[in-house]
Design an enzyme around this catalytic site. Structure first.
Site, PDB file in Angstrom:
ATOM      1  N   GLU A 154       6.833  -1.076   4.387  1.00 27.78           N
ATOM      2  CA  GLU A 154       5.806  -0.905   3.180  1.00 27.78           C
ATOM      3  C   GLU A 154       4.552  -1.206   3.763  1.00 27.78           C
ATOM      4  O   GLU A 154       3.359  -0.582   3.481  1.00 27.78           O
ATOM      5  CB  GLU A 154       6.116  -2.008   2.287  1.00 27.78           C
ATOM      6  CG  GLU A 154       7.381  -1.502   1.394  1.00 27.78           C
ATOM      7  CD  GLU A 154       7.086  -0.414   0.472  1.00 27.78           C
ATOM      8  OE1 GLU A 154       5.697   0.075   0.184  1.00 27.78           O
ATOM      9  OE2 GLU A 154       8.103   0.214   0.263  1.00 27.78           O
ATOM     10  N   TYR A 190       1.805  -4.835  -5.133  1.00 32.77           N
ATOM     11  CA  TYR A 190       2.500  -3.707  -4.923  1.00 32.77           C
ATOM     12  C   TYR A 190       3.813  -4.138  -3.925  1.00 32.77           C
ATOM     13  O   TYR A 190       4.889  -3.947  -4.022  1.00 32.77           O
ATOM     14  CB  TYR A 190       1.640  -2.586  -4.592  1.00 32.77           C
ATOM     15  CG  TYR A 190       2.519  -1.487  -3.986  1.00 32.77           C
ATOM     16  CD1 TYR A 190       3.404  -0.833  -4.692  1.00 32.77           C
ATOM     17  CD2 TYR A 190       2.806  -1.330  -2.496  1.00 32.77           C
ATOM     18  CE1 TYR A 190       4.360   0.278  -4.285  1.00 32.77           C
ATOM     19  CE2 TYR A 190       3.583  -0.673  -2.002  1.00 32.77           C
ATOM     20  CZ  TYR A 190       4.393   0.303  -2.646  1.00 32.77           C
ATOM     21  OH  TYR A 190       5.240   1.220  -2.238  1.00 32.77           O
ATOM     22  N   ASP A 202       1.849   1.540  -7.207  1.00 31.33           N
ATOM     23  CA  ASP A 202       0.968   2.079  -6.330  1.00 31.33           C
ATOM     24  C   ASP A 202      -0.005   3.260  -6.735  1.00 31.33           C
ATOM     25  O   ASP A 202       0.476   3.586  -7.959  1.00 31.33           O
ATOM     26  CB  ASP A 202       1.623   2.260  -4.923  1.00 31.33           C
ATOM     27  CG  ASP A 202       2.442   3.466  -4.863  1.00 31.33           C
ATOM     28  OD1 ASP A 202       2.579   4.018  -6.096  1.00 31.33           O
ATOM     29  OD2 ASP A 202       2.832   3.935  -3.799  1.00 31.33           O
TER      30      ASP A 202
END
Length: 369
Positions: free
Chosen positions: A52, A135, A153
């Site tokens: 991520e 997020y 996002d």
């Protein structure tokens, strides 16, 4: 933060009812079309977290080789916490946005100190780690730990602004918060990680950000307000970014038979702590460049003009001229001399200077100087 109501062509209750119909067709589509990625095949928390962070502002295709190399060298959070800054910068070289790796390193040390090297299985606790925002915390908590929280996002905002026909500005933090609260109501309780990743995949491959979305392939087109009204390209609504500041520079590749000079950037600010080729503000003529070289104590044997380059950061754009100077004694205040092998294996030079690094290697292969 003041609570904001989304600008919807329907009531809040109707919006929740519409979104409640999303999960089943979305997950059925995902089961057939999900991208095969290493952090999905093995959703170990460290892998999910690393992926991520790498994927922020970077395409999946670019991330894959970096991810594989990174986990081979640093297979767990403890090894990440123990790594040196130079090693991390070199592993990250070319990915850009280097604050990400600095924050990743700080957070790894926090995890070792607080949680014995294991990420905490909680959205709220993840938020307390360096570099992990709402997020990223939502993505890790849902994918790695099965916590039913949304991960909102740009892809998610685009998909749901089209489904809802929402005219709120997605650049607004209050609007993002309103979306999170709305999506918290409908995220799958049984497959929250798959739900979030399905929306990401849908936004990346079908509900496209640039150009016409592929509505004929979308499992949610029958629910989509924008598709029904033919207004897909009108969404999402997003305020214009502030214009980037333009900076001009002149870059020097100062070489001798042993190698090339590198300077280290300040410990704070843009590209903090990375290595760069010596440079000065403003675009210099050849004569001006020769004067700068002499002021630094160099007597060039040969000087070559290099192809100009530019690099775009979030808030600033660099336009760079360049010169390669072959000297008997390469000098620049504060710089170190690196061999070409060290340049490849040890020193992390950011992508802003990639064009000049490539030209250096081309000149070297030709045997000039």
């Amino acid at each position: 933060m003041e609570k904001v109501q989304l600008q919807l062509p329907m009531s809040q209750e109707e919006a929740v009812g519409l979104l409640a119909k999303v999960s089943t067709p979305l997950l059925e589509w995902y089961d057939k079309h999900a991208r095969v990625l290493p952090w999905r095949s093995n959703p170990e928390p460290y892998w999910v977290w690393l992926s991520e962070i790498m994927l922020q502002q970077t395409r999946v295709e670019a991330v894959l080789p970096y991810f594989q190399r990174f986990v081979e060298v640093l297979p767990d959070i403890s090894s990440l916490a123990d790594a040196s800054e130079e090693q991390l910068h070199k592993l990250w070289e070319g990915l850009g946005y280097y604050s990400r790796i600095r924050n990743l390193h700080k957070a790894a040390r926090q995890v070792v100190e607080r949680y014995d090297g294991k990420l905490p299985p909680s959205y709220e606790l993840l938020l307390d780690l360096c570099g992990i925002g709402e997020y990223t915390a939502g993505a890790i908590a849902s994918i790695a730990f099965g916590e039913p929280v949304p991960a909102v996002d740009g892809n998610v905002l685009r998909v749901f602004s089209r489904i809802l026909g929402c005219e709120s500005d997605i650049a607004s933090p209050q609007v993002k918060k309103a979306y999170r609260e709305l999506l918290q109501e409908i995220v799958s309780r049984h497959r929250p990680g798959d739900f979030n990743q399905a929306v990401m995949d849908l936004g990346a491959g079908v509900c496209l950000p640039n150009g016409t979305p592929m509505c004929g392939c979308c499992p949610l087109s029958h629910l989509c307000t924008a598709f029904r009204e033919g207004t897909q390209l009108a969404f999402p609504i997003k305020s214009a970014k502030k214009a980037r500041r333009l900076e001009e520079k002149t870059v020097f590749l100062i070489c001798n038979q042993e190698g090339v000079l590198l300077s280290k950037r300040p410990a704070v600010g843009l590209l903090a702590g990375l290595w760069e080729f010596p440079n000065v503000p403003l675009r210099l003529s050849r004569e001006q460049a020769e004067d700068v070289l002499r002021q630094q104590g160099n007597l060039p044997i040969k000087i070559y003009s290099l192809k100009e380059a530019k690099h775009i950061f979030t808030h600033v754009e660099w336009k760079m001229a360049g010169y390669l100077a072959v000297c008997q004694q390469a000098r620049w205040e504060g710089a170190v001399l690196a061999t070409l092998d060290e340049l490849e294996k040890i020193y992390a030079v950011p992508g802003a200077f990639a064009s000049f690094k490539k030209q250096l290697l081309e000149y070297t292969e030709k045997g000039m100087g």
